[in-house]
Design a protein around this motif. Structure first.
Motif, PDB file in Angstrom:
ATOM      1  N   ARG A 104       0.922  -1.120  -0.153  1.00 56.16           N
ATOM      2  CA  ARG A 104      -0.168  -0.137  -0.016  1.00 56.16           C
ATOM      3  C   ARG A 104       0.851   1.342   0.086  1.00 56.16           C
ATOM      4  NH1 ARG A 104      -2.045  -0.888   4.338  1.00 56.16           N
ATOM      5  NH2 ARG A 104      -3.847  -2.313   3.797  1.00 56.16           N
ATOM      6  N   TYR A 178      -2.848  -5.039  -7.255  1.00 55.85           N
ATOM      7  CA  TYR A 178      -2.937  -3.523  -6.745  1.00 55.85           C
ATOM      8  C   TYR A 178      -2.576  -2.539  -7.496  1.00 55.85           C
ATOM      9  CZ  TYR A 178      -2.421  -0.182  -3.228  1.00 55.85           C
ATOM     10  OH  TYR A 178      -2.616   1.200  -2.457  1.00 55.85           O
ATOM     11  N   THR A 183      -7.668  -2.690  -5.301  1.00 58.00           N
ATOM     12  CA  THR A 183      -7.071  -2.721  -3.738  1.00 58.00           C
ATOM     13  C   THR A 183      -7.435  -3.700  -2.994  1.00 58.00           C
ATOM     14  OG1 THR A 183      -8.841  -1.188  -3.362  1.00 58.00           O
ATOM     15  CG2 THR A 183      -6.820   0.005  -4.119  1.00 58.00           C
TER      16      THR A 183
END
Length: 210
Positions: A104, A178, A183
């Motif tokens: 992330r 991703y 996500t």
């Protein structure tokens, strides 16, 4: 009291190379290895093209230094997980969460790493650096797996390279999804790590002794 010793010239030289590495990583992460030039790196930094050339002979040397610089910080990423884990399940939860977090927060850097790993099949100099870094990352993952086995009071039935390959494969697949906009894959990655980690272990040590 005597004044502190001044920074040696070699230290200043290395420090400037590290500064250039920090600057280069952002551009490399955005454009990838093939599309990045020394001029592009200079244009996206506070350093001139001439300065970049002074500290690095060519793009390959700068890329190798930059990735080594970045990965040297990465290998300590899970130290806090190891230090704070009190149970095997707790370690897995913290480790899986950290894997998702680093995708992330640092997806461009990880994307660059896999780009360079592929390029190393064609660049001899790059291959040596990538192989060395890969061995370091394998050692990092093995520390996690070994601690997990210790807390579970079980032995790991896999070789370090196999354990690394399993987790690295899951990580790379999650990263690919991703960066493609999915996500939700990070939640799936946590579940996959939970499922895979126990498969690395054999029977409990007290059971195997019976």
């Amino acid at each position: 009291m005597a004044p502190p010793p001044s920074t040696r010239p070699v230290d200043k030289f290395d420090a400037r190379r590290d500064q250039l590495a920090e600057s280069a990583l952002k551009t490399l992460g955005e454009l990838g290895y093939a599309r990045t030039t020394l001029r592009e790196i200079a244009n996206n930094s506070t350093f001139s093209h001439g300065v970049v050339h002074y500290y690095f002979q060519d793009k390959l040397e700068l890329v190798i230094h930059s990735v080594r610089y970045y990965k040297a910080r990465c290998v300590t990423r899970y130290d806090s997980v190891l230090a704070s884990a009190l149970t095997a399940d707790g370690l897995v939860e913290a480790f899986a969460a950290k894997l998702a977090e680093t995708i992330r927060e640092e997806a461009p850097m990880h994307r660059l790493w896999y780009d360079l790993r592929t390029q190393s099949m064609f660049e001899d100099q790059l291959r040596d650096a990538v192989t060395t870094i890969d061995q370091t990352l394998e050692g990092m993952i093995w520390r996690v797996v070994s601690r997990y086995a210790e807390l579970a009071e079980r032995d790991c039935v896999l070789e370090p390279a196999v354990a690394y390959g399993m987790l690295d494969g899951l990580f790379q697949q999650a990263l690919l999804a991703y960066v493609g906009g999915r996500t939700e894959v990070l939640t799936a990655l946590v579940g996959q790590v939970r499922a895979v980690m126990p498969l690395m272990l054999g029977a409990r040590r007290d059971d195997s002794a019976r």
